[in-house]
Design an enzyme around this catalytic site. Structure first.
Site, mmCIF file in Angstrom:
data_model
loop_
_atom_site.group_PDB
_atom_site.id
_atom_site.type_symbol
_atom_site.label_atom_id
_atom_site.label_comp_id
_atom_site.label_asym_id
_atom_site.label_seq_id
_atom_site.Cartn_x
_atom_site.Cartn_y
_atom_site.Cartn_z
ATOM 1 N N GLU A 116 10.434 -13.046 -8.716
ATOM 2 C CA GLU A 116 9.835 -13.947 -7.739
ATOM 3 C C GLU A 116 10.827 -14.870 -7.035
ATOM 4 O O GLU A 116 10.588 -15.273 -5.897
ATOM 5 C CB GLU A 116 8.752 -14.795 -8.434
ATOM 6 C CG GLU A 116 7.584 -13.993 -8.997
ATOM 7 C CD GLU A 116 6.788 -13.295 -7.905
ATOM 8 O OE1 GLU A 116 6.698 -13.849 -6.789
ATOM 9 O OE2 GLU A 116 6.276 -12.192 -8.163
ATOM 10 N N SER A 391 -19.353 24.713 -7.620
ATOM 11 C CA SER A 391 -20.320 25.213 -6.644
ATOM 12 C C SER A 391 -20.886 24.131 -5.745
ATOM 13 O O SER A 391 -21.469 24.433 -4.708
ATOM 14 C CB SER A 391 -21.474 25.919 -7.359
ATOM 15 O OG SER A 391 -21.083 27.186 -7.805
#
Length: 848
Positions: A116, A391
């Site tokens: 940071e 399917s």
């Protein structure tokens, strides 16, 4: 005579003026410029000092007014479709536990600083080097690509300021940062930062985050866990390991590389910590109790995208988020997903999983969601997980594209003339029997789907899928596309969206959860639907709906999805695809369906399938769950009807009745031999019905394209009656029945063999995918299980001299009761049929 003054020429005058100008220019350089530069520098320094003093004074004023009081803003609230509150995104009393500087591991501090604010220990609140570097990079990239906020600035923003993004707020942030540096030590600033910063999942503070994500105290954390936590604050929604484990691991690697570059860890430590896989703690479910968690998580993601705010800004901004959540539907979904009887039981703690999403396709509003059983707040939302659709993909990859060409209708006969396509041999229990497209959909016939895709071309299937929002990779351009065998797969949300488009008359549907967002200072942002487009023809959409309505009718693979209103839909299953495993089991089971008002997609399976974690039930379980949810969920939704479309009917006379039906009995083999004369029609098959003396109704015993069938399942001491009909698959019409023949079987010793049959054929799960093929010739590889063709073995009946016949009686057709089909459709040959040629082969081709 007086002397006249000497005149100068024009050219001499010009030279004189230029010389004068040159002399004057020389006089303005030197000391003049020095004084200008000197006094400008003095003024700039004075302004900088005054500005800096003003910044300090402003920061000191804010600190003196507010002290250490935390300003976390106002709670943001989420509302349902009825404007009733369902969740608070932020609460001042939410989980928080303060930790002292001495209790924070050194490596954790270093991970945060390296990630940071690398110059945290050197600057005084503002890092001018970082600001300069960021400005240069932004100019080069012509956009904001790098931030320059220090840890102190982030602390100032999160502790003392609102989320408003203005130049004044940035100046105030700088003021507070400098004042904090004057008032607090670096240790105090870092400690306050780690106790206040947001770590996602409503977690503020490093101690709470460690407990939530790892179930550990700070002093128990390993290096990879520290790096994971240090990675989160940059983007808590994206980099938390519970919700996005892949992104979290990638960001963790960045943190570790920064730590290595700055000398905090060795290369070996870096490499070892990079490879560890995150596993959520066992008690994570108890820590995530937010109501309607999966739906709320979707709302937060959508709101972040809609407002361009960070999650913390959204949570602490006092916003009112009005959503599309239908409380009745959501409660039913959660109730059924909490009912273990709706799902397969597991051999261990890994549960069989499921996901469901319900969309009002008329508006695109998401009504309800389940991200999984025991869904964890901010966890793995399975409506986004991509799976093989089996399917359930046939309407999208085959039947829809065929109808869209205008060359086919639901009544078109698919004249299937082969079972293999360049070494690709799909299987089903019907084999190469011509059938109408509508019947092929209802029965979920694999061979018919592959044959049809081969006729229209895989490119058509790919294009149609893309229109419905599913862009498939080029590796999927092969015939296994017909059976939903995809390289990556598709998600429940994608499937629900695609079916929603079909249900919405082929028009665009934009799934969303937010109606509008309101906030302070008259903030308001309303959902705006994109311009609606006709993606597929209205006729194609209507044809598909008509075909899928039959799937949910008696005899269809999705019959268990039926409720008290019209339902169209499609089932789907995939084989396990586990190399070397010969056992049974299903990897994925689907039902995707819709009423005239809502569409829903359900997926079932295991997060990590292996030979011990496979479904043992087929897609009928997903269809049943659809009915259990949609019936009560829609109780307050006004019923409507699907749009009707006139279909082109190919006129074909009904099949003629069979003649010369005969029966013989071979006592030594306990076999009944039935035969009859062939009818003068092409492409027909014959259905044989049987009734035992203890049965009330006839049921379908077998189907054959020939004129003879052997019944080897008779048992001594019983009486059996038979009749035959002719079925024309081109028109889906069955003839009247033949005469009835009855035989009394006198043999006592016989054992019946029962071969169970599935109602929904399984699709092969792809392991090796075919390479891209030329557009003209599509030739996929064999399915992973070896690619059996599904053809029946050519077995001839034994030739045996017939003994004396038992008594045979004949009853007139008019006195016969109508056959009553069972749940699987037996007894309704126009809806389902069984692959039978002869004798023992009748039931041997069980569904794969």
């Amino acid at each position: 005579m007086a002397e006249q003054p000497k005149r100068t020429s024009n050219s001499e005058q010009n030279r004189s003026r230029k010389s004068t100008k040159k002399k004057r220019k020389k006089k303005m350089t030197g000391m003049t410029w020095f004084y200008i530069f000197f006094f400008s520098l003095v003024i700039a320094i004075v302004c900088a000092i005054v500005g800096y003093l003003m910044i300090i004074m402003n920061g000191e004023r804010i600190l003196s007014e507010h002290g250490n009081k935390l300003n976390f803003g106002q709670t943001s609230i989420i509302y349902d479709i009825n404007d009733n509150e369902i969740a608070k995104l932020y609460d001042v009393n939410e989980n928080r536990e303060i930790v002292e500087y001495a209790d924070i591991p050194e490596k954790l501090k270093e991970a945060v600083i390296a990630t940071e604010d690398q110059r945290f220990l050197e600057h005084s609140g503002l890092d001018f080097w970082a600001i300069g570097r960021a400005v240069v990079k932004d100019i080069v990239a012509r956009e904001a690509v790098e931030g320059a906020s220090t840890i102190t600035q982030q602390l100032a923003k999160n502790v003392f300021l609102s989320s408003e993004k203005t130049l004044l707020r940035k100046a105030t942030e700088a003021s507070i940062s400098v004042a904090l540096e004057q008032k607090l030590t670096k240790e105090e600033i870092l400690t306050m930062y780690l106790n206040r910063i947001f770590f996602g999942h409503r977690m503020h503070g490093i101690k709470n985050a460690a407990d939530f994500y790892f179930d550990k105290d700070l002093d128990e954390l390993e290096l990879w866990e520290m790096a994971t936590l240090a990675a989160i604050p940059k983007a808590p929604n994206r980099f938390n390991p519970l919700k996005h484990p892949i992104d979290s691991k990638a960001r963790r690697a960045v943190v570790l590389k920064l730590m290595y570059d700055q000398g905090y860890i060795t290369e070996q430590e870096m490499n070892e910590a990079k490879e560890v896989e995150y596993v959520p703690p066992a008690n994570i479910e108890k820590k995530s109790t937010e109501k309607h968690s999966a739906f709320v998580d979707i709302v937060i993601d959508e709101a972040i995208e809609m407002t361009k705010m960070t999650e913390e800004e959204l949570r602490m901004g006092g916003y009112r988020i009005y959503t599309t959540l239908n409380p009745t539907a959501q409660q039913v979904v959660e109730k059924e997903f909490n009912n273990d009887s709706n799902f397969d039981s597991s051999v261990d703690e890994q549960k069989s999983q499921a996901a469901m999403v319900i969309i009002d396709h008329r508006t695109g509003e998401i009504q309800a969601v389940s991200g999984g059983r025991d869904y964890v707040k901010k966890g793995f939302n399975r409506i986004y997980a991509k799976r093989q659709p089996g399917s359930a993909f046939k309407p999208i990859s085959v039947f829809g594209p065929a109808l869209e060409t205008g060359k086919y209708t639901p009544n078109t006969t698919l004249k299937i003339d082969r079972t293999c396509f360049d070494n690709y041999c799909p299987r089903d229990r019907w084999g190469a029997v011509s059938v109408s497209m509508s019947q092929a959909m209802k029965d979920s016939r694999n061979l018919a789907a592959v044959w049809l895709l081969n006729e229209i071309g895989a490119k058509q299937g790919m294009n149609f899928s893309a229109k419905l929002g599913m862009e498939l990779p080029k590796e999927d351009r092969n015939l296994s596309l017909a059976l939903g065998g995809l390289t990556v797969g598709v998600s429940p949300l994608q499937m629900a969206t695609a079916y929603s488009i079909i249900a919405n008359d082929g028009k665009t549907v934009d799934p969303h959860t937010i109606r509008k967002i309101e906030g302070p200072n008259k903030y308001e942002k309303e959902y705006k639907a994109p311009k609606q487009e006709q993606l597929i023809s209205s006729q194609t959409a209507s044809y598909l709906t008509d075909m899928m309505l039959k799937v949910v009718e008696k005899g269809g693979t999705g019959v268990k999805a039926a409720i008290d209103r019209p339902v169209a839909g499609k089932t789907g299953t995939t084989q396990h695809g586990i190399a070397g495993y010969k056992g049974n089991g299903i990897r994925d089971a689907w039902f995707v369906g819709y009423t005239p008002e809502w569409t829903a997609a359900i997926w079932m399976g295991y997060d990590t399938p292996d030979k011990d974690h496979l479904l043992q039930s087929n897609s009928s379980q997903a269809a049943a769950l659809f009915a259990k949810v949609m019936g009560p969920a829609m109780k307050n939704v006004k019923k409507s009807s699907f749009k009707k479309v006139e279909q082109v009917v190919e006129a074909t006379p009904p099949p003629v009745q069979v003649s010369n039906f005969k029966l013989d009995f071979i006592a030594e083999q306990m076999t009944v031999v039935l035969n009859w004369d062939a009818v003068k029609e092409e492409g027909v098959t014959y259905f044989v019905y049987r009734k035992q003396n203890n049965e009330q109704n006839y049921s379908l015993y077998g189907e054959t394209a020939g004129t003879e069938l052997w019944d080897t399942s008779v048992m001594g001491g019983n009486q059996y009656s038979y009749y035959v009909t002719v079925y024309n698959p081109n028109t889906d019409v069955e003839s009247t029945r033949s005469n009835v023949l009855t035989v009394d079987v006198t043999e006592d010793e016989w054992t019946e063999t029962d071969v169970p049959m599935e109602t929904d054929p399984l699709e092969p799960y792809p392991t090796d995918f075919p390479t891209e093929l030329p557009e003209e010739t599509i030739s996929p590889t064999n399915p992973p299980d070896g690619g059996e063709t599904g053809e029946l073995p050519a077995t001839e009946p034994p030739v045996t001299e017939l003994p004396t016949d038992p008594p045979v009686t004949e009853a007139p057709p008019s006195e016969l009761p109508e056959p009553t089909p069972d749940e699987s459709g037996i007894g309704q040959p126009a809806q389902t049929s069984m692959p039978v040629d002869i004798g023992n082969n009748m039931l041997n081709d069980a569904v794969q």
